[in-house]
Each structure stands twice: as structure tokens, then as C-alpha cells.
Scaffold this motif. Sequence first.
Motif, short mmCIF file in Angstrom:
data_model
loop_
_atom_site.label_atom_id
_atom_site.label_comp_id
_atom_site.label_asym_id
_atom_site.label_seq_id
_atom_site.Cartn_x
_atom_site.Cartn_y
_atom_site.Cartn_z
N GLY A 10 0.77 -1.24 0.00
CA GLY A 10 0.00 0.00 0.00
C GLY A 10 0.79 1.28 0.00
O GLY A 10 0.68 2.09 -0.91
N ILE A 11 1.60 1.50 1.02
CA ILE A 11 2.31 2.76 1.15
C ILE A 11 3.30 2.95 0.01
O ILE A 11 3.46 4.05 -0.53
CB ILE A 11 3.04 2.82 2.50
N ASN A 52 -4.37 -1.03 -4.94
CA ASN A 52 -4.19 -0.21 -3.74
C ASN A 52 -4.97 1.09 -3.77
O ASN A 52 -5.02 1.81 -2.77
CB ASN A 52 -2.71 0.04 -3.50
N MET A 55 -7.69 1.57 -1.27
CA MET A 55 -7.32 2.08 0.04
C MET A 55 -6.78 3.49 -0.11
O MET A 55 -6.66 4.01 -1.21
CB MET A 55 -6.27 1.16 0.68
N SER A 56 -6.47 4.10 1.02
CA SER A 56 -5.92 5.45 0.98
C SER A 56 -4.92 5.58 2.12
O SER A 56 -4.39 4.59 2.60
CB SER A 56 -7.04 6.49 1.07
N VAL A 57 -4.69 6.80 2.56
CA VAL A 57 -3.71 7.04 3.61
C VAL A 57 -4.41 7.46 4.90
O VAL A 57 -5.51 8.00 4.89
CB VAL A 57 -2.71 8.15 3.19
N LYS A 58 -3.73 7.23 6.00
CA LYS A 58 -4.23 7.67 7.30
C LYS A 58 -4.02 9.17 7.42
O LYS A 58 -2.91 9.67 7.32
CB LYS A 58 -3.49 6.93 8.42
N GLY A 64 -7.75 3.97 10.24
CA GLY A 64 -6.93 3.04 9.49
C GLY A 64 -5.76 2.50 10.29
O GLY A 64 -4.65 2.39 9.78
N THR A 67 -3.80 -1.17 9.03
CA THR A 67 -3.89 -1.17 7.57
C THR A 67 -4.51 0.16 7.13
O THR A 67 -5.26 0.80 7.88
CB THR A 67 -4.76 -2.32 7.05
N ASN A 68 -4.23 0.53 5.91
CA ASN A 68 -4.74 1.81 5.41
C ASN A 68 -6.26 1.81 5.36
O ASN A 68 -6.88 0.78 5.11
CB ASN A 68 -4.19 2.09 4.02
N ARG A 117 -8.96 13.08 1.34
CA ARG A 117 -8.72 11.70 0.93
C ARG A 117 -9.32 11.43 -0.44
O ARG A 117 -8.72 10.74 -1.28
CB ARG A 117 -9.31 10.72 1.94
N HIS A 295 -5.68 -4.71 12.05
CA HIS A 295 -6.57 -3.57 12.10
C HIS A 295 -7.42 -3.68 13.36
O HIS A 295 -7.27 -4.61 14.14
CB HIS A 295 -7.45 -3.51 10.85
#
Length: 554
Positions: A10-11, A52, A55-58, A64, A67-68, A117, A295
Motif C-alpha cells: 500500500g504505502i 491499492n 485504500m488510501s492514507v491515514k 486506518g 492497515t490503510n 482523501r 486492524h
Amino acid sequence: MKTKNILSIGIIALAATFASCKKNYLDIVPTDRVPDVAVLADSALLEDYVINRYMSVKLQDKEGEGTNPGFGRGFEYALWSALTDESIYNNDDNTWLVQRGQLAPENTGIAGTIWGRSYRSIRECNYALNHIDSVVMSAGHRTQLRGELHFIRAFRYQDLIRNYGGVVLMGDKVYNLEDNLGDDALFTRASIKQSIDYAVSELDSAIQQLPLANDDSWQLGRATKGAALALKSRLLLYAASPLYNAGTWAAAAAAAKAVMDLGKYSLDADYAKLFLSYTGNEIIFARQYAIGARHVCLEISNGPNGYNGWAGNTPLQNLVDAYQMSNGKDITDPTSGYNAQNPYANRDARFYATILYNGATYRNSTVQIYTPGGKDSKDGPSNWNTTKTGYYLRKFMDDKYPIDNPWNVAGLQPWIYFRYAEVLLNYAEAQNEATGPDGTVYSAINLIRQRAKQPALPAGLSQAQMRDAIRKERQVELAFEEHRFYDVRRWKIADVTENVPAYGVDVTTSGGSYVYTRKVALSGRAFAAKHYWLPIPRTEIQASNNKITQNAGY
């Protein structure tokens, strides 16, 4: 296992779109991310990049964790229900200010990350769509990935529209820091209708390119034709609703019917179990989780304090009162058989699958909310985790998982974004508004009620009576699934439902029997007309040099 690879990248993949910006300032090749040139040279890396985007970022604390974050608030500490008349979040975590009508552009609580986001994700989708034709892969593979990107982009626009109204439409452009941000078009909000029309056109593109099903287990959680049709159904239902006034009920009914006509989905037999695994025919689109993708585990987050749970999202009496008796009558009906001093007997089966109450059987024991001495009351262990409402959440909880130390063994149930029951409810509502309560409306609603062992709706209902019945059905069938917040707003009844106190119950013992006393569980609950839409965070307005128009009242 392929799923683990998807979750772990993800990241790294997320940062790929920004690597080129960094090169303008540092002539150093980063070692902590995959450069865009590598992503665009390898179809497998591009596929991981696309996956990915689900999903997104915290962007906020307690969001999140592990995990995101994906779409919505699923598997967070505070669920979106904690901003409605469904529940309160026991430990606040910036939810009470929304319940109390204290939202402001400078103070958005847990509702403050949607704008940033969503636009980040839209930019990432634009990046992939701009470059996908240059990546070597089969035509069929490219078509599916392009369909997924259009779906994800539409989902993000849906999230913007249902929270803010008309939004800025970015088109396909990938904006960079060095671009001329003086362009007013970049900050001009489209109308609600223009915004919805654009998102629907994105879904129409996705529908043409997505597969009917993802048969490989590692592909579960990726968009399908049914997912895109379900999102279109929801968007057009919103568009026709009073708050939006940007579409027709007939179009919304047709969109829901298109999902039904696929013949692929049906209601699972067991309401409680459908939330525990990605099996059966009811789930249309959901997020998958895997062991090792740590999570927030719902069991410990929401369980009673006597079981060493944290009592997170505690149901309100407002929701408890919405569940009918098993004979299909409202508890306010004097002929229903409801007894205020035996309030949990003979209720809708979905009540028992959703809410833990005093006397409920749970994990080889009995929930004891009463005082004095109840193990799940303030007299029990960890009393700072005692429910403030007199109830605990039951829905989504899997008894196979431990409450104590659940990390790395629990949390495998999916978080459902679309399921067939919502589609049936969408169809019933839209068709009733378009033509009145015809046989197809009755059929859709009664399928859902039959699964819950509730009697069929009585024949001969007027359009207004059917409207009321459908709204009640949505409230209990979709409880805690991130619908209520948007439903009461689009119906323009939030000024009523959200101005009612957040009620709970005190349970005491007297002479060997229980006494149930209604109470206010959270003081100061309030809703004003401006709260039909969220405020755009002040930082976003300032970043546009005050060119983005704020929602009225803020």
C-alpha cells in the motif's frame, strides 16, 4: 498468498505518483518507494497500484490503524453510526461534537478527512488512466484495470457528493505542485446534478469494462459489474431524493432493477451470519481482510466491559425503539403486545442479531447491564468501558474470535459496501415514489421481511404509508452500515431525527425483577439546517486562496 502482497504494498505504491515531484528538489533516487518509471514498465506493478487505490492514507488519529483506510469508516474505532441516532461512541473520539451540532470548518471531528482523501484518490486514478495505455499487457487485462479505475474514481466522487453537495470535477488531469493554481476552474464547484451526472458517466464506463464476477479468491474485494451497477443505483436514488432534487425516481428504480436483473444476487438465509464471511450470494462488494493485516478488531472494540471489551459504538434507545414486534407491529401500537418492563421479548429477529441488551445470551454467558452488581455495568470490571446507553453492539461480531488479545487472529470478516438487500430497498423506495406501491414494491420489501421472519406488509397501503414502511425497513435492515446518516439527510428529515435526544436506558434490580428507566445518554444533541451538508475544512478553503465556495451556514 496474493492477498497479503496486495495489502502490504500500500504505502509503497501510493507514493509512486509523487516520486516525480521529489526529483525537482533532490537529485537522489529514493529507496523507500517504487518509482513511477518502474510501475509503468511492469504490468504486475501497475495492477498492484490499481488494487491499492481501494485504500488510501491515514489522515487522522484512530483512522486506518494497522492497515490503510478503505472506503468509509468500516473497521475504525468510531463507526459512522456514532454520528446518527443509531449509536454514540462511548469514548467520544471527536464524534460528540457532530452529535451536538458543533461542526465548523475549523473543527470537523472525525468527518474532516473525506475531502482530502477523496481528491488524493481521484488524482491517483487520473495518473493511472493517463498512463495505462503505455504499459504492456493484454487488451482484456487493460480493460478490466481501466474499469476498476473508473469505478474507484466514481466511488470517491460519490463520497464527496453525499457529504458536500456539488463538488469540483477534476476531469482526467493530474495536477502537480508546479501547475498554475491560479486557474479558477480548478476551484469551481459544479452543481449537484452536474456532479452526479459525471459520477454516473464514470460508472457507465466501468460497467462496460468490468467482469461480472471475480472468481479467483484473491480478487475478492475488487470491483465487478454488479458493484458498479449497485453504486449507480445508490447515486441515482440520492439524486432523486428531496435534498438533491437532481434526478428522477424512475431512473433510480431502473438502476436498481438492472442489478436485480443480473440474476446473480439473492438474500442469504441468515441475517446475522452474512456479515461474518465473504460467502453466499448477497454481498456485491466488500473489503477483504487477511491474517497479518492488523486492524481494529470489532469484537474487542465494541464488546461489553464484563467480557474485557471496550464498549465502543453503543446503540441508542432511539434505534432499539425502531425494531417492531415479531407480529409486525410498532411498539407504539397499543395492540402490539409490547411490555415496557419486558422490552426485549418477541422483537424483530434483526434486533437480536444487532444489539446486546440486558439478559442477552452472549459467549456462553449472559449480558448483565443492571445495577447494582451487573458484570457489564459500571459495577463490573474496567468500568470506564461501561456502556453509556445501556446497550452494546452485536452486529458484525464473530464469536469464533477472542475478545482478549485478538490481534493477528481475529478481524477476518469483510466490511460490506454493497449488498443485495440495499438494492431491493433502493428499488422499493424509487418505484414507490415513481408509480406508487405496486406489486413489485411489495415483493422487494417482503423478501427482506421474510428473511427476518417478519409478517408481510399489509395490502392496500397508500404511497405515503409505503414510504413510511420503507424508511423504517431501511433503518433496521441497514443499521450500522453507514446509511442512516445519509438517508435522514436526503429525505430532509434530519432536522427531526437528529434533534431528538440521544436516549439510553438504566436497568436496576428491585424485588428480584428489572426496572427499565429511559435516560439521556448524551446531552446537547442538536441539528441545524446547515448540517445537511458537511463544512469543507478551512484548510482546504485556504489552500485554494479562498476560491472554493464554502457550504451555506458555515
